[in-house]
Scaffold this motif. Sequence first.
Motif, PDB file in Angstrom:
ATOM      1  N   SER A 154      -9.869  50.294 -20.133  1.00 49.49           N
ATOM      2  CA  SER A 154     -11.047  51.077 -20.487  1.00 49.49           C
ATOM      3  C   SER A 154     -11.901  50.277 -21.474  1.00 49.49           C
ATOM      4  N   PRO A 155     -13.163  50.687 -21.705  1.00 47.44           N
ATOM      5  CA  PRO A 155     -14.035  49.933 -22.633  1.00 47.44           C
ATOM      6  C   PRO A 155     -13.390  49.745 -24.006  1.00 47.44           C
ATOM      7  N   PHE A 156     -13.478  48.536 -24.507  1.00 42.19           N
ATOM      8  CA  PHE A 156     -12.960  48.178 -25.832  1.00 42.19           C
ATOM      9  C   PHE A 156     -11.438  48.303 -25.932  1.00 42.19           C
ATOM     10  N   TYR A 157     -10.742  48.224 -24.787  1.00 43.78           N
ATOM     11  CA  TYR A 157      -9.280  48.373 -24.827  1.00 43.78           C
ATOM     12  C   TYR A 157      -8.614  47.269 -25.641  1.00 43.78           C
ATOM     13  N   GLU A 158      -9.255  46.086 -25.711  1.00 43.35           N
ATOM     14  CA  GLU A 158      -8.678  44.996 -26.496  1.00 43.35           C
ATOM     15  C   GLU A 158      -8.580  45.374 -27.973  1.00 43.35           C
ATOM     16  N   ILE A 159      -9.603  46.077 -28.462  1.00 47.38           N
ATOM     17  CA  ILE A 159      -9.587  46.525 -29.860  1.00 47.38           C
ATOM     18  C   ILE A 159      -8.488  47.565 -30.063  1.00 47.38           C
ATOM     19  N   ASP A 160      -8.372  48.468 -29.088  1.00 51.17           N
ATOM     20  CA  ASP A 160      -7.307  49.486 -29.171  1.00 51.17           C
ATOM     21  C   ASP A 160      -5.927  48.835 -29.220  1.00 51.17           C
ATOM     22  N   ILE A 161      -5.745  47.755 -28.469  1.00 50.65           N
ATOM     23  CA  ILE A 161      -4.461  47.054 -28.463  1.00 50.65           C
ATOM     24  C   ILE A 161      -4.169  46.456 -29.832  1.00 50.65           C
ATOM     25  N   THR A 162      -5.175  45.849 -30.451  1.00 45.99           N
ATOM     26  CA  THR A 162      -4.950  45.260 -31.772  1.00 45.99           C
ATOM     27  C   THR A 162      -4.573  46.333 -32.800  1.00 45.99           C
ATOM     28  N   VAL A 163      -5.154  47.522 -32.660  1.00 48.40           N
ATOM     29  CA  VAL A 163      -4.796  48.632 -33.554  1.00 48.40           C
ATOM     30  C   VAL A 163      -3.327  48.997 -33.368  1.00 48.40           C
ATOM     31  N   GLN A 164      -2.882  49.073 -32.107  1.00 44.61           N
ATOM     32  CA  GLN A 164      -1.490  49.432 -31.816  1.00 44.61           C
ATOM     33  C   GLN A 164      -0.523  48.345 -32.299  1.00 44.61           C
ATOM     34  N   LEU A 165      -0.919  47.080 -32.177  1.00 49.28           N
ATOM     35  CA  LEU A 165      -0.061  45.989 -32.648  1.00 49.28           C
ATOM     36  C   LEU A 165       0.101  46.028 -34.165  1.00 49.28           C
ATOM     37  N   THR A 166      -0.982  46.314 -34.864  1.00 53.47           N
ATOM     38  CA  THR A 166      -0.904  46.453 -36.323  1.00 53.47           C
ATOM     39  C   THR A 166       0.044  47.588 -36.695  1.00 53.47           C
ATOM     40  N   LEU A 167      -0.052  48.695 -35.962  1.00 61.22           N
ATOM     41  CA  LEU A 167       0.835  49.840 -36.190  1.00 61.22           C
ATOM     42  C   LEU A 167       2.289  49.464 -35.947  1.00 61.22           C
ATOM     43  N   ILE A 168       2.538  48.735 -34.867  1.00 57.59           N
ATOM     44  CA  ILE A 168       3.902  48.294 -34.553  1.00 57.59           C
ATOM     45  C   ILE A 168       4.466  47.447 -35.692  1.00 57.59           C
ATOM     46  N   TRP A 169       3.685  46.463 -36.122  1.00 59.03           N
ATOM     47  CA  TRP A 169       4.203  45.525 -37.129  1.00 59.03           C
ATOM     48  C   TRP A 169       4.404  46.214 -38.484  1.00 59.03           C
ATOM     49  N   GLN A 170       3.491  47.085 -38.835  1.00 59.85           N
ATOM     50  CA  GLN A 170       3.635  47.817 -40.095  1.00 59.85           C
ATOM     51  C   GLN A 170       4.917  48.650 -40.092  1.00 59.85           C
ATOM     52  N   ASN A 171       5.183  49.330 -38.986  1.00 58.46           N
ATOM     53  CA  ASN A 171       6.383  50.159 -38.901  1.00 58.46           C
ATOM     54  C   ASN A 171       7.656  49.323 -38.865  1.00 58.46           C
ATOM     55  N   LEU A 172       7.546  48.102 -38.334  1.00 61.25           N
ATOM     56  CA  LEU A 172       8.722  47.242 -38.280  1.00 61.25           C
ATOM     57  C   LEU A 172       9.107  46.735 -39.658  1.00 61.25           C
ATOM     58  N   ILE A 173       8.121  46.268 -40.439  1.00 66.85           N
ATOM     59  CA  ILE A 173       8.448  45.623 -41.707  1.00 66.85           C
ATOM     60  C   ILE A 173       8.504  46.602 -42.869  1.00 66.85           C
ATOM     61  N   ILE A 174       8.130  47.860 -42.640  1.00 65.86           N
ATOM     62  CA  ILE A 174       8.118  48.855 -43.712  1.00 65.86           C
ATOM     63  C   ILE A 174       9.532  49.163 -44.201  1.00 65.86           C
ATOM     64  N   ASN A 175      10.533  48.748 -43.401  1.00 63.71           N
ATOM     65  CA  ASN A 175      11.932  49.008 -43.764  1.00 63.71           C
ATOM     66  C   ASN A 175      12.427  48.131 -44.899  1.00 63.71           C
ATOM     67  N   GLY A 176      11.672  47.122 -45.268  1.00 66.41           N
ATOM     68  CA  GLY A 176      12.058  46.293 -46.408  1.00 66.41           C
ATOM     69  C   GLY A 176      13.257  45.404 -46.154  1.00 66.41           C
ATOM     70  N   PHE A 177      13.290  44.725 -45.002  1.00 59.88           N
ATOM     71  CA  PHE A 177      14.413  43.836 -44.685  1.00 59.88           C
ATOM     72  C   PHE A 177      14.536  42.727 -45.725  1.00 59.88           C
ATOM     73  N   GLN A 178      15.770  42.443 -46.107  1.00 55.65           N
ATOM     74  CA  GLN A 178      16.041  41.310 -46.979  1.00 55.65           C
ATOM     75  C   GLN A 178      16.119  40.057 -46.111  1.00 55.65           C
ATOM     76  N   LEU A 179      15.118  39.233 -46.164  1.00 58.08           N
ATOM     77  CA  LEU A 179      15.037  38.079 -45.277  1.00 58.08           C
ATOM     78  C   LEU A 179      15.900  36.932 -45.792  1.00 58.08           C
ATOM     79  N   GLU A 180      16.577  36.275 -44.856  1.00 57.62           N
ATOM     80  CA  GLU A 180      17.438  35.136 -45.195  1.00 57.62           C
ATOM     81  C   GLU A 180      17.020  33.933 -44.363  1.00 57.62           C
ATOM     82  N   TYR A 181      17.225  32.750 -44.945  1.00 56.92           N
ATOM     83  CA  TYR A 181      16.861  31.514 -44.270  1.00 56.92           C
ATOM     84  C   TYR A 181      18.011  30.523 -44.419  1.00 56.92           C
ATOM     85  N   GLU A 182      18.972  30.606 -43.511  1.00 59.37           N
ATOM     86  CA  GLU A 182      20.159  29.752 -43.590  1.00 59.37           C
ATOM     87  C   GLU A 182      19.946  28.501 -42.741  1.00 59.37           C
TER      88      GLU A 182
END
Length: 296
Positions: A154-182
């Motif tokens: 639909s019109p401007f669907y690319e913008i809608d996708i970027t909104v959904q991707l931002t939502l996905i990433w925010q919900n993923l990292i909101i858990n506060g994972f303790q990142l490790e780099y071994e």
Amino acid sequence: MQIKNFMVDQSLKELTNHRTVVLPIACYETTINQNIHGFIPLHWHDEIQFVLIVKGEAIFQINEEKRMVREGEGLFINSGSLHMAEEKNHSGCVYICLNVSPHFVLSPELYTSYVYPYIQATNLPYISLDANELWGKNILNAIIKINQLIQQKSPFYEIDITVQLTLIWQNLIINGFQLEYEQTEMVKNHRMKHMLNWIHLHYAEKLMLDDIARAGQLSRSECCRYFKRILKKTPLNYVTDYRIQKSISLLQQAESNVTEVAYQVGFNSTSYFIDKFRKSMNMTPLSYKKCKMNDC
């Protein structure tokens, strides 16, 4: 039923073009048993991946771990993680697969702080997405929405996708994972990919354990431990299984014959090839060829 071949290069990097014409993403439905192998073979890609099971259930292996994922559940699979999937209990598993270039998740100004640390972390090869958790439900709903947006365009669907991707990433990292780099984990992953790459370049030749170990800069015993730990099989058993996988597409060519295929994929005995093929596929190579020619 449409049989699909899952294309990877010699290093097991998936060759699927993970992008639309205008967006560095791909979103599509996958039916596991329609793959030419009957499962999704081991592979990796630079893109991050989100999976949502819409029918049946599947067992995903990500690096060394196996995870059963049921209908309505999902997974986040990190960039560079080796993974494969097979359906559970002949359930006819279908899942939505969303692959995204990490650089497209957030703006360049936010990428360094909020994306790069997560895709480099060695303790996050995958994250289970549970619909019973609000953050998980939000991600799974966004995957469905993106799939719909790409189909409808639909019109401007690319913008809608970027909104959904931002939502996905925010919900993923909101858990506060303790990142490790071994460093050891990074080296292990690198060496495993080198050994698999070497096998896939030379599978049609006579392969020795010493050669495989040398490709990973490991001793014979350590090489075997890598394969046992990650793939649950010996290096030479993996070679045999990979040769069988390569033979499947060759057998579907009308002009091929079993003996030629056996030698093409590295077996030095037709009878040995037939025996190994039968154990792997529950039928002889000739029976398989006839079946595929008759679309049974």
